[in-house]
Design an enzyme around this catalytic site. Structure first.
Site, PDB file in Angstrom:
ATOM      1  N   HIS A  56       0.835  -1.209   0.000  1.00  0.00           N
ATOM      2  CA  HIS A  56       0.000   0.000   0.000  1.00  0.00           C
ATOM      3  C   HIS A  56       0.869   1.259   0.000  1.00  0.00           C
ATOM      4  CE1 HIS A  56      -3.020  -2.656   2.328  1.00  0.00           C
ATOM      5  NE2 HIS A  56      -3.640  -2.352   1.212  1.00  0.00           N
TER       6      HIS A  56
ATOM      7  N   LYS B  49     -17.345  -6.642   5.488  1.00  0.00           N
ATOM      8  CA  LYS B  49     -16.018  -7.240   5.584  1.00  0.00           C
ATOM      9  C   LYS B  49     -15.624  -7.283   7.059  1.00  0.00           C
ATOM     10  CE  LYS B  49     -11.745  -6.722   2.914  1.00  0.00           C
ATOM     11  NZ  LYS B  49     -11.053  -5.919   1.919  1.00  0.00           N
TER      12      LYS B  49
ATOM     13  N   ARG C 291      -2.058  -5.760  -8.384  1.00  0.00           N
ATOM     14  CA  ARG C 291      -1.025  -6.764  -8.154  1.00  0.00           C
ATOM     15  C   ARG C 291      -0.954  -7.783  -9.277  1.00  0.00           C
ATOM     16  NH1 ARG C 291      -3.080  -7.342  -2.183  1.00  0.00           N
ATOM     17  NH2 ARG C 291      -4.833  -6.598  -3.400  1.00  0.00           N
TER      18      ARG C 291
ATOM     19  N   SER D 291      -2.828  -7.569   2.859  1.00  0.00           N
ATOM     20  CA  SER D 291      -3.102  -7.479   4.302  1.00  0.00           C
ATOM     21  C   SER D 291      -3.373  -8.857   4.873  1.00  0.00           C
ATOM     22  CB  SER D 291      -4.304  -6.564   4.554  1.00  0.00           C
ATOM     23  OG  SER D 291      -4.032  -5.268   4.115  1.00  0.00           O
TER      24      SER D 291
HETATM   25  P1  ADP Z   1      -5.996  -5.864   0.509  1.00  0.00           P
HETATM   26  O1  ADP Z   1      -6.333  -6.644  -0.728  1.00  0.00           O
HETATM   27  O2  ADP Z   1      -4.533  -5.936   0.831  1.00  0.00           O
HETATM   28  O3  ADP Z   1      -6.914  -6.094   1.668  1.00  0.00           O
HETATM   29  P2  ADP Z   1      -7.073  -3.147   0.340  1.00  0.00           P
HETATM   30  O4  ADP Z   1      -8.541  -3.271   0.183  1.00  0.00           O
HETATM   31  O5  ADP Z   1      -6.610  -2.538   1.602  1.00  0.00           O
HETATM   32  O6  ADP Z   1      -6.235  -4.443   0.059  1.00  0.00           O
HETATM   33  O7  ADP Z   1      -6.454  -2.425  -0.920  1.00  0.00           O
HETATM   34  C1  ADP Z   1      -6.412  -1.067  -1.202  1.00  0.00           C
HETATM   35  C2  ADP Z   1      -5.681  -0.889  -2.519  1.00  0.00           C
HETATM   36  O8  ADP Z   1      -4.300  -1.214  -2.368  1.00  0.00           O
HETATM   37  C3  ADP Z   1      -6.189  -1.772  -3.670  1.00  0.00           C
HETATM   38  O9  ADP Z   1      -6.154  -0.999  -4.847  1.00  0.00           O
HETATM   39  C4  ADP Z   1      -5.167  -2.877  -3.740  1.00  0.00           C
HETATM   40  O10 ADP Z   1      -5.084  -3.426  -5.030  1.00  0.00           O
HETATM   41  C5  ADP Z   1      -3.908  -2.103  -3.385  1.00  0.00           C
HETATM   42  N1  ADP Z   1      -2.848  -2.968  -2.889  1.00  0.00           N
HETATM   43  C6  ADP Z   1      -2.858  -3.755  -1.807  1.00  0.00           C
HETATM   44  N2  ADP Z   1      -1.696  -4.434  -1.682  1.00  0.00           N
HETATM   45  C7  ADP Z   1      -0.923  -4.053  -2.731  1.00  0.00           C
HETATM   46  C8  ADP Z   1       0.383  -4.407  -3.191  1.00  0.00           C
HETATM   47  N3  ADP Z   1       1.125  -5.304  -2.542  1.00  0.00           N
HETATM   48  N4  ADP Z   1       0.855  -3.802  -4.320  1.00  0.00           N
HETATM   49  C9  ADP Z   1       0.073  -2.925  -4.985  1.00  0.00           C
HETATM   50  N5  ADP Z   1      -1.154  -2.552  -4.610  1.00  0.00           N
HETATM   51  C10 ADP Z   1      -1.661  -3.110  -3.518  1.00  0.00           C
END
Ligand code: ADP
Length: 164
Positions: A17, A41, A90, A128
């Site tokens: 992130h 969630k 990703r 996460s």
């Molecule tokens: P998670 O899938 O980790 O629970 P979130 O809902 O918190 O993710 O994701 C918020 C944003 O951050 C999304 O656009 C997700 O694709 C992006 N994101 C999460 N982890 C990564 C990563 N390792 N590399 C690039 N983007 C990421």
């Protein structure tokens, strides 16, 4: 002023992130890291706890702020005169859902564009949920999350597991 919103659950925030937030901060005047409250969630950390962890790790990004929103992202987008929604991709598995969300948001608000940044290769595997799983067994999560929030995560997830 060009404002980017980086929305997500951030349960908890990871280096993946953070990489997206840092790169967005170079492209836009201001980045709002937005913790979206999603009642469907089940999260390990409350929205306030997630926002607090984020605020601890973005101190070196002067144009980034954190906020919490319990509602439709697009309403927040309009209310804050945002320019763009920034999301990280990703793999192809992220794409279909994100593509759908981007189209829905444009349908609801035609000038709400979503910008996708490809993950840095070193964080491709990182999510996460990976952090939560490793932390649950007191594994080493120091390569996944910044040191400022290591203890908060381990204390919550490891302790919780052993108390049950
Ligand atoms: P998670 O899938 O980790 O629970 P979130 O809902 O918190 O993710 O994701 C918020 C944003 O951050 C999304 O656009 C997700 O694709 C992006 N994101 C999460 N982890 C990564 C990563 N390792 N590399 C690039 N983007 C990421």
């Amino acid at each position: 002023m060009k404002i980017a919103i980086c929305p997500g659950s951030f349960d908890p925030i990871t280096f993946g992130h953070l990489d997206i937030i840092k790169r967005a901060s170079k492209l836009f005047d201001k980045v709002i890291v937005l913790v979206i409250v999603n009642p469907e969630k089940h999260c390990s950390f409350s929205p306030e706890e997630r926002a607090e962890m984020i605020s601890k790790v973005i101190t070196d990004i002067p144009n980034a702020v954190v906020d919490i929103y319990d509602g439709l992202l697009i309403d927040y987008f309009k209310a804050h005169n945002a320019t763009v929604i920034v999301k990280g991709l990703r793999a192809m598995t992220d794409f279909e859902y994100e593509f759908q969300m981007a189209l829905v948001n444009r349908q609801l608000c035609p000038n709400a564009d979503t910008l996708f940044l490809t993950t840095s290769a070193e964080y491709m595997y990182l999510s996460s949920s990976v952090v939560r799983q490793v932390a649950k067994f007191n594994g080493d999560i120091s390569q996944f999350v910044p040191k400022q929030i290591l203890n908060t995560i381990i204390e919550r997830l490891y302790k919780k597991d052993t108390e049950e």
